[in-house]
Design a protein around this motif. Structure first.
Motif, PDB file in Angstrom:
ATOM      1  N   TRP A 194       0.833  -1.206   0.000  1.00  0.00           N
ATOM      2  CA  TRP A 194       0.000   0.000   0.000  1.00  0.00           C
ATOM      3  C   TRP A 194       0.863   1.250   0.000  1.00  0.00           C
ATOM      4  O   TRP A 194       0.555   2.220  -0.670  1.00  0.00           O
ATOM      5  N   ILE A 196      -6.320  -1.116  -5.508  1.00  0.00           N
ATOM      6  CA  ILE A 196      -7.656  -1.462  -5.011  1.00  0.00           C
ATOM      7  C   ILE A 196      -8.352  -2.351  -6.033  1.00  0.00           C
ATOM      8  O   ILE A 196      -8.912  -3.400  -5.700  1.00  0.00           O
ATOM      9  N   TYR A 209      -6.970  -5.856  -6.075  1.00  0.00           N
ATOM     10  CA  TYR A 209      -7.347  -6.600  -4.874  1.00  0.00           C
ATOM     11  C   TYR A 209      -8.809  -7.014  -4.919  1.00  0.00           C
ATOM     12  O   TYR A 209      -9.156  -8.148  -4.650  1.00  0.00           O
ATOM     13  N   VAL A 210      -9.678  -6.038  -5.243  1.00  0.00           N
ATOM     14  CA  VAL A 210     -11.114  -6.318  -5.223  1.00  0.00           C
ATOM     15  C   VAL A 210     -11.439  -7.399  -6.239  1.00  0.00           C
ATOM     16  O   VAL A 210     -12.290  -8.259  -6.003  1.00  0.00           O
ATOM     17  N   ILE A 245      -9.132  -2.120   2.374  1.00  0.00           N
ATOM     18  CA  ILE A 245      -9.544  -1.193   1.317  1.00  0.00           C
ATOM     19  C   ILE A 245     -10.494  -0.132   1.866  1.00  0.00           C
ATOM     20  O   ILE A 245     -10.479   1.019   1.421  1.00  0.00           O
ATOM     21  N   VAL A 300      -8.372   2.617   3.078  1.00  0.00           N
ATOM     22  CA  VAL A 300      -7.806   3.371   1.958  1.00  0.00           C
ATOM     23  C   VAL A 300      -8.883   4.284   1.369  1.00  0.00           C
ATOM     24  O   VAL A 300      -8.638   5.456   1.055  1.00  0.00           O
ATOM     25  N   SER A 301     -10.104   3.742   1.259  1.00  0.00           N
ATOM     26  CA  SER A 301     -11.194   4.517   0.671  1.00  0.00           C
ATOM     27  C   SER A 301     -11.515   5.761   1.500  1.00  0.00           C
ATOM     28  O   SER A 301     -11.871   6.804   0.949  1.00  0.00           O
ATOM     29  N   VAL A 313     -13.466   3.187  -5.723  1.00  0.00           N
ATOM     30  CA  VAL A 313     -13.855   3.242  -4.314  1.00  0.00           C
ATOM     31  C   VAL A 313     -15.371   3.087  -4.192  1.00  0.00           C
ATOM     32  O   VAL A 313     -15.872   2.315  -3.356  1.00  0.00           O
ATOM     33  N   PHE A 372     -16.334  -0.461  -4.924  1.00  0.00           N
ATOM     34  CA  PHE A 372     -16.004  -1.316  -3.779  1.00  0.00           C
ATOM     35  C   PHE A 372     -17.055  -1.177  -2.690  1.00  0.00           C
ATOM     36  O   PHE A 372     -17.480  -2.173  -2.084  1.00  0.00           O
TER      37      PHE A 372
END
Lengths: 273, 292
Positions: free
Chosen positions: A71, A233, A236-237, A245, A248-249, B123, B126
């Protein structure tokens, strides 16, 4: 008929229609904020999965992000890109937005459309086009492809914010400067630039936020050595579920709120959007 | 004469300021598209290596395969449905934004509207996974309330993609409609209502026609973004959904068939371009009619 009007004036009836609109509208705004609320809720929860109502508070996931070298590397790439991309787009966008407002030539509208086109062209197409160019130039494994992609995508935002400032500019001020003997160059730097500073500032914020959050094109042009936070991200997702995450978001959401405050203070949100 | 020379000198300076951006746009926007167009006419060998020979093979593959044609159709239909739903929801949202009496409420609504615009698409996508997953928020709530016994499977279908699209793209529709709405003279709606028209009829006969420019502007942007995005469908709908941007992404990342991806890209551009030009034409006609 007359009677009804008089009655209405005496005792205003409840406006059920307006109330209904406010309820529907309220739900729409709730729907709009839902993802952001859920992210914040999950980021500060110690559990990997969201729970409602939240039972406890923890910074576990933030800790995980800031101790993970993956990260941190992604964060460094993203920050480096912002540092490179923001000043270049700012110079290109400011000069272009100003010059095009002062010039009149055939094809001006076409050029303006070309400048704004990165906002409309499907990003998957822009992504392949820039990937293919980067491959042809032998840029694989370098940061160049990402820099170009972010410049292309941030450029129209600077054009837009600076254009707002330029259109508010009183041409008499420039004329006065030139009548007093200053050349166009001196007038530009000593009069114009200070006056359109709010637009330039807002443009800088836009360029930085756009670069930091860009994903659709970056996913194509990034290489294993240069992975930005959104691409990380995305990867990973796509493969697993990593609750870090969420943390991070939250950084992204905080940045966008910060950006909004700056834009509001400089040229005003209503002017740009 | 002196003024003329000065004018010319200024013009030269302005062109000098514009030049770097023109070169930049040619170098990194025009040339990449020319290269991509060239690529779409290239042949590939059995290992998907791009050859130096030219043909219409890639386009033939796009237009002869019924799967590909279906994907094009579904992509445009999904984008169309997304745009219509988004714009329907955008009207009440824009109404609140324009007619909020307290400035504090208006600022709050603005912030809610703009935050998703400035937040990365990945984002937001997600977040929808967190909401809709098997052990996500909605299933947790429904199970704990005993509404359902087993968690529902809400991801990996087109409806979910459309819901997420609406959330991500709603601000793009609300803002132009709000602009159109705030240009309407409030006395017009008052006149319509005091003449006995209901609120609904006033909406369809007064407000909707007057906000057509905002509606079309919002439609164009939402439609093109929905037709051209692959991040949200890939994360929420999976790789197998029949959407053109997903297909293009797969051709590049998994099959490495760049010429076919290029041909699919131009098909996508053409499809979106045709729909968008139709709406631009409608907008122009509408404005010509309104201005006499």
């Amino acid at each position: 008929m007359d009677n009804r009007v008089v009655n209405k004036k005496k005792k205003p009836p409840r406006d059920w229609g307006a109330m209904f609109l406010w309820i529907v509208g309220g739900f729409i705004y709730l729907f709009l904020t839902l993802p952001i609320l859920v992210i914040i809720l999950s980021a500060f929860s110690p559990n990997p999965y969201p729970e409602f109502p939240p039972t406890s508070f923890s910074l576990t996931w933030f800790n995980e992000v800031f101790t993970s070298s993956e990260w941190l590397e992604a964060l460094w790439t993203s920050i480096l890109l912002v540092i490179i991309v923001t000043p270049i787009t700012l110079i290109l966008g400011t000069t272009a937005a100003y010059a095009i407002a002062r010039l009149d030539f055939p094809g001006k509208q076409a050029l303006q459309a070309l400048m704004m086109s990165p906002l409309m062209i499907p990003h998957v197409v822009l992504g392949i086009a820039l990937l293919y160019q980067a491959t042809s130039m032998g840029w694989i494994g370098t940061i160049n492809g990402l820099v170009i992609a972010h410049l292309v995508i941030a450029f129209p935002y600077v054009i837009r914010t600076v254009s707002v400032s330029v259109s508010n500019l009183d041409p008499a001020l420039e004329a006065a400067s030139m009548n007093l003997g200053a050349g166009p160059v001196r007038t530009f730097f000593k009069v114009t630039v200070p006056l359109i500073k709010p637009g330039i500032m807002a443009g800088a914020v836009f360029a930085a936020v756009t670069s930091f959050g860009e994903i659709s094109i970056s996913a194509f042009v990034s290489s294993p050595n240069w992975v930005t936070v959104p691409v990380r991200i995305f990867n990973y997702v796509d493969q697993t579920f990593d609750p870090a995450i969420n943390a991070v978001s939250v950084i992204f959401i905080l940045l966008s709120v910060g950006a909004m405050i700056i834009i509001e203070r400089t040229i005003g949100l209503t002017k740009v959007f | 004469m002196r003024r003329f020379i000065k004018n010319q000198r200024n013009k030269g300076f302005y062109w000098l300021l514009l030049l770097p951006s023109i070169l930049f746009l040619i170098g990194f926007l025009v040339i990449p598209f020319v290269l991509l167009a060239d690529l779409s006419f290239r042949d590939v060998d059995a290992y998907m290596n791009t050859q130096d020979t030219y043909s219409f093979a890639q386009y033939a593959e796009v237009f002869s395969s019924s799967t590909n044609l279906k994907t094009v159709g579904i992509t445009l239909i999904v984008a169309f449905i997304t745009a219509i739903l988004t714009l329907t929801l955008a009207y009440p949202a824009a109404y609140l934004l324009v007619y909020a009496k307290r400035s504090f409420v208006r600022t709050l609504l603005y912030i809610i509207l703009i935050t998703p615009l400035l937040t990365s698409m990945v984002v937001l996508s997600f977040a929808w996974i967190v909401i809709l997953a098997q052990n996500g928020l909605i299933n947790q709530i429904l199970v704990s309330l005993n509404v359902i016994d087993e968690p529902l499977s809400m991801l990996w279908n087109m409806q979910t993609v459309i819901v997420a699209y609406i959330q991500v793209l709603l601000p793009f529709a609300v803002l132009p409609i709000a602009t159109s709405l705030s240009d309407i003279d409030p006395s017009l709606t008052k006149a319509s209502m005091s003449l006995g028209e209901s609120r609904i009829r006033t909406f369809f006969r007064v407000i909707l026609p007057l906000t057509i420019p905002g509606f079309i502007a919002g439609f164009i942007i939402v439609f093109s973004l929905a037709a051209g995005s692959y991040i949200t469908p890939l994360l929420l709908g999976g790789r197998l959904l029949p959407l053109l941007p997903l297909n293009i992404y797969q051709q590049v990342i998994q099959m490495s068939n760049l010429p076919l991806a290029a041909a699919l890209s131009f098909t996508l551009l053409a499809g979106v371009g045709i729909v968008v030009s139709f709406f631009v034409w409608m907008l122009n006609r509408w404005e010509a009619r309104m201005n006499g």
